[in-house]
Scaffold this active site. Structure first.
Site, PDB file in Angstrom:
ATOM      1  N   HIS A 196       0.872 -11.793   1.448  1.00 16.85           N
ATOM      2  CA  HIS A 196      -0.167 -11.067   0.705  1.00 16.85           C
ATOM      3  C   HIS A 196      -0.755 -11.917  -0.427  1.00 16.85           C
ATOM      4  O   HIS A 196      -1.971 -11.902  -0.666  1.00 16.85           O
ATOM      5  CB  HIS A 196       0.439  -9.777   0.143  1.00 16.85           C
ATOM      6  CG  HIS A 196      -0.540  -8.658  -0.019  1.00 16.85           C
ATOM      7  ND1 HIS A 196      -0.177  -7.340   0.101  1.00 16.85           N
ATOM      8  CD2 HIS A 196      -1.855  -8.640  -0.294  1.00 16.85           C
ATOM      9  CE1 HIS A 196      -1.252  -6.573  -0.093  1.00 16.85           C
ATOM     10  NE2 HIS A 196      -2.274  -7.345  -0.335  1.00 16.85           N
ATOM     11  N   TYR A 254       0.816  -1.218   0.000  1.00 17.80           N
ATOM     12  CA  TYR A 254       0.000   0.000   0.000  1.00 17.80           C
ATOM     13  C   TYR A 254       0.855   1.276   0.000  1.00 17.80           C
ATOM     14  O   TYR A 254       0.343   2.351  -0.265  1.00 17.80           O
ATOM     15  CB  TYR A 254      -0.986   0.018   1.182  1.00 17.80           C
ATOM     16  CG  TYR A 254      -1.889  -1.192   1.256  1.00 17.80           C
ATOM     17  CD1 TYR A 254      -2.086  -2.012   0.146  1.00 17.80           C
ATOM     18  CD2 TYR A 254      -2.532  -1.527   2.438  1.00 17.80           C
ATOM     19  CE1 TYR A 254      -2.893  -3.137   0.222  1.00 17.80           C
ATOM     20  CE2 TYR A 254      -3.350  -2.650   2.515  1.00 17.80           C
ATOM     21  CZ  TYR A 254      -3.523  -3.449   1.406  1.00 17.80           C
ATOM     22  OH  TYR A 254      -4.316  -4.556   1.489  1.00 17.80           O
ATOM     23  N   SER A 269     -12.338  -5.788   1.415  1.00 18.50           N
ATOM     24  CA  SER A 269     -13.333  -5.110   0.563  1.00 18.50           C
ATOM     25  C   SER A 269     -14.754  -5.523   0.964  1.00 18.50           C
ATOM     26  O   SER A 269     -15.574  -5.902   0.105  1.00 18.50           O
ATOM     27  CB  SER A 269     -13.067  -5.385  -0.923  1.00 18.50           C
ATOM     28  OG  SER A 269     -11.769  -4.970  -1.282  1.00 18.50           O
ATOM     29  N   PRO A 270     -15.081  -5.426   2.257  1.00 24.01           N
ATOM     30  CA  PRO A 270     -16.391  -5.898   2.730  1.00 24.01           C
ATOM     31  C   PRO A 270     -17.543  -5.032   2.239  1.00 24.01           C
ATOM     32  O   PRO A 270     -18.704  -5.454   2.300  1.00 24.01           O
ATOM     33  CB  PRO A 270     -16.257  -5.811   4.261  1.00 24.01           C
ATOM     34  CG  PRO A 270     -15.252  -4.729   4.488  1.00 24.01           C
ATOM     35  CD  PRO A 270     -14.262  -4.870   3.356  1.00 24.01           C
ATOM     36  N   LEU A 271     -17.207  -3.823   1.750  1.00 22.22           N
ATOM     37  CA  LEU A 271     -18.233  -2.947   1.178  1.00 22.22           C
ATOM     38  C   LEU A 271     -18.182  -2.987  -0.349  1.00 22.22           C
ATOM     39  O   LEU A 271     -18.590  -2.033  -1.022  1.00 22.22           O
ATOM     40  CB  LEU A 271     -18.044  -1.508   1.683  1.00 22.22           C
ATOM     41  CG  LEU A 271     -18.202  -1.346   3.200  1.00 22.22           C
ATOM     42  CD1 LEU A 271     -17.825   0.065   3.645  1.00 22.22           C
ATOM     43  CD2 LEU A 271     -19.633  -1.664   3.634  1.00 22.22           C
ATOM     44  N   GLY A 272     -17.635  -4.086  -0.894  1.00 22.44           N
ATOM     45  CA  GLY A 272     -17.566  -4.204  -2.353  1.00 22.44           C
ATOM     46  C   GLY A 272     -16.827  -3.040  -2.975  1.00 22.44           C
ATOM     47  O   GLY A 272     -17.221  -2.524  -4.010  1.00 22.44           O
ATOM     48  N   ARG A 273     -15.726  -2.634  -2.312  1.00 19.97           N
ATOM     49  CA  ARG A 273     -14.884  -1.503  -2.746  1.00 19.97           C
ATOM     50  C   ARG A 273     -15.684  -0.201  -2.796  1.00 19.97           C
ATOM     51  O   ARG A 273     -15.386   0.702  -3.567  1.00 19.97           O
ATOM     52  CB  ARG A 273     -14.191  -1.793  -4.078  1.00 19.97           C
ATOM     53  CG  ARG A 273     -13.261  -3.013  -3.977  1.00 19.97           C
ATOM     54  CD  ARG A 273     -12.333  -3.109  -5.148  1.00 19.97           C
ATOM     55  NE  ARG A 273     -11.461  -4.278  -5.068  1.00 19.97           N
ATOM     56  CZ  ARG A 273     -10.278  -4.298  -4.486  1.00 19.97           C
ATOM     57  NH1 ARG A 273      -9.805  -3.223  -3.898  1.00 19.97           N
ATOM     58  NH2 ARG A 273      -9.553  -5.394  -4.471  1.00 19.97           N
ATOM     59  N   GLY A 274     -16.710  -0.128  -1.970  1.00 18.48           N
ATOM     60  CA  GLY A 274     -17.480   1.111  -1.870  1.00 18.48           C
ATOM     61  C   GLY A 274     -18.800   1.065  -2.619  1.00 18.48           C
ATOM     62  O   GLY A 274     -19.595   1.998  -2.521  1.00 18.48           O
ATOM     63  N   PHE A 275     -19.050  -0.029  -3.369  1.00 17.61           N
ATOM     64  CA  PHE A 275     -20.319  -0.102  -4.104  1.00 17.61           C
ATOM     65  C   PHE A 275     -21.477  -0.297  -3.136  1.00 17.61           C
ATOM     66  O   PHE A 275     -22.589   0.199  -3.359  1.00 17.61           O
ATOM     67  CB  PHE A 275     -20.263  -1.249  -5.130  1.00 17.61           C
ATOM     68  CG  PHE A 275     -21.093  -1.007  -6.359  1.00 17.61           C
ATOM     69  CD1 PHE A 275     -22.450  -0.684  -6.268  1.00 17.61           C
ATOM     70  CD2 PHE A 275     -20.531  -1.107  -7.638  1.00 17.61           C
ATOM     71  CE1 PHE A 275     -23.211  -0.464  -7.416  1.00 17.61           C
ATOM     72  CE2 PHE A 275     -21.286  -0.883  -8.786  1.00 17.61           C
ATOM     73  CZ  PHE A 275     -22.637  -0.559  -8.660  1.00 17.61           C
TER      74      PHE A 275
HETATM   75  N1  LIG Z   1      -5.481  -8.785   1.092  1.00 12.84           N
HETATM   76  C1  LIG Z   1      -5.776  -8.126   0.006  1.00 12.84           C
HETATM   77  O1  LIG Z   1      -5.382  -8.496  -1.089  1.00 12.84           O
HETATM   78  C2  LIG Z   1      -6.624  -6.885   0.084  1.00 12.84           C
HETATM   79  C3  LIG Z   1      -7.199  -6.343  -1.074  1.00 12.84           C
HETATM   80  C4  LIG Z   1      -7.992  -5.219  -0.952  1.00 12.84           C
HETATM   81  C5  LIG Z   1      -8.191  -4.648   0.293  1.00 12.84           C
HETATM   82  N2  LIG Z   1      -7.599  -5.184   1.409  1.00 12.84           N
HETATM   83  C6  LIG Z   1      -7.795  -4.596   2.744  1.00 12.84           C
HETATM   84  O2  LIG Z   1      -9.191  -4.495   3.008  1.00 12.84           O
HETATM   85  C7  LIG Z   1      -9.504  -3.142   3.352  1.00 12.84           C
HETATM   86  C8  LIG Z   1     -10.916  -2.807   2.919  1.00 12.84           C
HETATM   87  O3  LIG Z   1     -11.093  -3.034   1.541  1.00 12.84           O
HETATM   88  P1  LIG Z   1     -11.267  -1.849   0.479  1.00 12.84           P
HETATM   89  O4  LIG Z   1     -10.794  -0.591   1.066  1.00 12.84           O
HETATM   90  O5  LIG Z   1     -10.685  -2.357  -0.783  1.00 12.84           O
HETATM   91  O6  LIG Z   1     -12.830  -1.832   0.185  1.00 12.84           O
HETATM   92  P2  LIG Z   1     -14.144  -1.533   1.048  1.00 12.84           P
HETATM   93  O7  LIG Z   1     -13.813  -1.456   2.483  1.00 12.84           O
HETATM   94  O8  LIG Z   1     -15.144  -2.524   0.589  1.00 12.84           O
HETATM   95  O9  LIG Z   1     -14.572  -0.111   0.470  1.00 12.84           O
HETATM   96  C9  LIG Z   1     -13.752   1.013   0.590  1.00 12.84           C
HETATM   97  C10 LIG Z   1     -14.372   2.145  -0.188  1.00 12.84           C
HETATM   98  O10 LIG Z   1     -15.645   2.454   0.363  1.00 12.84           O
HETATM   99  C11 LIG Z   1     -15.717   3.804   0.772  1.00 12.84           C
HETATM  100  N3  LIG Z   1     -16.476   3.799   2.038  1.00 12.84           N
HETATM  101  C12 LIG Z   1     -16.153   3.184   3.205  1.00 12.84           C
HETATM  102  N4  LIG Z   1     -17.132   3.339   4.126  1.00 12.84           N
HETATM  103  C13 LIG Z   1     -18.097   4.060   3.510  1.00 12.84           C
HETATM  104  C14 LIG Z   1     -19.371   4.528   3.930  1.00 12.84           C
HETATM  105  N5  LIG Z   1     -19.833   4.271   5.151  1.00 12.84           N
HETATM  106  N6  LIG Z   1     -20.114   5.261   3.034  1.00 12.84           N
HETATM  107  C15 LIG Z   1     -19.670   5.509   1.794  1.00 12.84           C
HETATM  108  N7  LIG Z   1     -18.464   5.077   1.342  1.00 12.84           N
HETATM  109  C16 LIG Z   1     -17.692   4.355   2.197  1.00 12.84           C
HETATM  110  C17 LIG Z   1     -14.298   4.279   0.921  1.00 12.84           C
HETATM  111  O11 LIG Z   1     -14.181   5.652   0.564  1.00 12.84           O
HETATM  112  P3  LIG Z   1     -13.528   6.759   1.530  1.00 12.84           P
HETATM  113  O12 LIG Z   1     -12.147   6.316   1.902  1.00 12.84           O
HETATM  114  O13 LIG Z   1     -13.520   7.966   0.639  1.00 12.84           O
HETATM  115  O14 LIG Z   1     -14.452   6.878   2.683  1.00 12.84           O
HETATM  116  C18 LIG Z   1     -13.558   3.410  -0.109  1.00 12.84           C
HETATM  117  O15 LIG Z   1     -13.608   4.030  -1.378  1.00 12.84           O
HETATM  118  C19 LIG Z   1      -8.423  -2.321   2.642  1.00 12.84           C
HETATM  119  O16 LIG Z   1      -8.309  -1.026   3.187  1.00 12.84           O
HETATM  120  C20 LIG Z   1      -7.217  -3.188   2.882  1.00 12.84           C
HETATM  121  O17 LIG Z   1      -6.701  -2.978   4.185  1.00 12.84           O
HETATM  122  C21 LIG Z   1      -6.836  -6.300   1.313  1.00 12.84           C
END
Ligand SMILES: NC(=O)c1ccc[n+]([C@@H]2O[C@H](COP(=O)([O-])OP(=O)(O)OC[C@H]3O[C@@H](n4cnc5c(N)ncnc54)[C@H](OP(=O)(O)O)[C@@H]3O)[C@@H](O)[C@H]2O)c1
Length: 333
Positions: A132, A61, A211-217
């Site tokens: 990773h 990252y 990505s529990p929020l589907g990357r923000g979707f």
């Molecule tokens: N092991 C792996 O290969 C891997 C891959 C991907 C991710 N990860 C880890 O998993 C974590 C979470 O996954 P992710 O960040 O990819 O996806 P996510 O948590 O599903 O979604 C993140 C996105 O959602 C937005 N968001 C979060 N909460 C929100 C809310 N309440 N309302 C509206 N928008 C919201 C964030 O924007 P803002 O920041 O602008 O709020 C960001 O763009 C990462 O940070 C990372 O630590 C690990």
């Protein structure tokens, strides 16, 4: 070990216990457009106040600069002893053109990256060290053995894998106990349900859905792919592309209606759905916004009935339209 009101959960059988909702930091330095260091630090502080204890970063990252681990290490300085810092090794970041696709889990490299991570995080031990991505060039037993040595030396406490398959999980666990597997899992992405989750439960390994929020979707804030800048991965993510996008927006609309009926947001519903899949699950939603941290953490107190779970399942029985990674990149990502 928790600072706020949030319940805690055990991850694995080696003694790791954390707040039921964690915080991902990837988006603070990459993947979703420009960073916001001030907002990100405030988000980490707010998360801690609310009982979040699992903070997730990775060497990747920082794209080779250490910036993600440095940001997290600085932010937790006042409460380092209360939290679990998780980071990851496994990429070769030496060639900027191959960042994200070149792997390296050779034992010497694991040791080198771990020393860098300790320095960037400003800590004398990493609580949870993940591989990773599985490196086909290095037997997983050698990876587990190397992390086992780092545990024996007191530099690492718990061992995790990310995106490993069932066979690799079993082999690694036999060489050194695995406490956590981290892989994408959400209402949108369900592949782990078939084989991986049952194997983890058999072996007593905890699960961290990324990505529990589907990357923000799975939030109220989503736009079509073309509305995101090129450095935001949602501009090319398949689930945002025309056709898939409309279908997924429609599904999120139905989920939003279910959430409203429970005085919740769709993000909270998506996180509560994950928490309801088992008490061995700790999602790590990522955000740079302290208010979104508050919203996400409140999912830990949203109880879903069997009827709610059935309604959610009926909206998306097999997950979202569109692949989670481009097919050509799947082996690496
Ligand atoms: N092991 C792996 O290969 C891997 C891959 C991907 C991710 N990860 C880890 O998993 C974590 C979470 O996954 P992710 O960040 O990819 O996806 P996510 O948590 O599903 O979604 C993140 C996105 O959602 C937005 N968001 C979060 N909460 C929100 C809310 N309440 N309302 C509206 N928008 C919201 C964030 O924007 P803002 O920041 O602008 O709020 C960001 O763009 C990462 O940070 C990372 O630590 C690990």
């Amino acid at each position: 070990m928790t600072n706020g009101q949030m319940p805690t959960r055990q991850l694995g059988s080696q003694g790791l216990r954390v707040g039921a909702v964690g915080l991902g930091t990837m988006g603070m330095t990459m993947a979703y457009g420009p960073g916001d260091p001030g907002g990100s630090t405030a988000a980490i502080h707010r998360a801690y106040e609310l009982g979040v204890t699992l903070f997730d970063t990775a060497e990747l990252y920082g794209l080779g600069t250490g910036s993600s681990e440095q940001l997290l290490g600085r932010a937790v300085r006042g409460f380092r002893g209360d939290v679990v810092l998780a980071t990851k090794f496994g990429y070769d970041l030496s060639d900027p053109a191959k960042i994200g696709t070149a792997l390296n889990s050779r034992p010497h490299h694991i040791r080198e990256v771990t020393e860098n991570s300790l320095r960037h995080l400003g800590t004398d031990h990493i609580d949870l060290l993940y591989q990773h991505r599985v490196d086909p060039a290095v037997p997983i037993e050698d990876v587990a053995g190397t992390v086992g040595e780092l545990v024996a030396e007191g530099k690492v406490r718990w061992f995790g894998l990310s995106e490993a398959g069932e066979d690799e999980i079993r082999r690694a666990h036999a060489a050194h106990p695995v406490s956590v597997l981290q892989t994408e899992y959400s209402v949108f992405e369900r592949a782990v349900e078939a084989d991986v989750l049952p194997a983890l439960r058999e072996l007593g390994i905890g699960f961290v859905p990324y990505s529990p929020l589907g990357r923000g979707f799975l939030t109220g804030d989503v736009r079509p792919a073309a509305a995101y800048p090129p450095d935001d991965m949602r501009s090319w993510d398949d689930r945002w592309q025309p056709g898939n996008y409309e279908s997924n927006v429609s599904a999120v609309g139905e989920l939003t209606a279910i959430a409203r009926g429970k005085n919740a947001t769709v993000a909270q519903l998506a996180l509560a759905w994950l928490l309801a899949q088992g008490d061995d699950i700790v999602p790590i939603p990522g955000t740079r916004d302290p208010r979104r941290v508050e919203e996400n953490v409140r999912a830990a107190s949203l109880a879903l009935t069997d009827g709610d779970l059935k309604r959610i399942h009926a909206v998306l029985p097999h997950g979202a339209a569109g692949a989670r990674y481009p097919v050509a990149l799947m082996p690496h990502w």
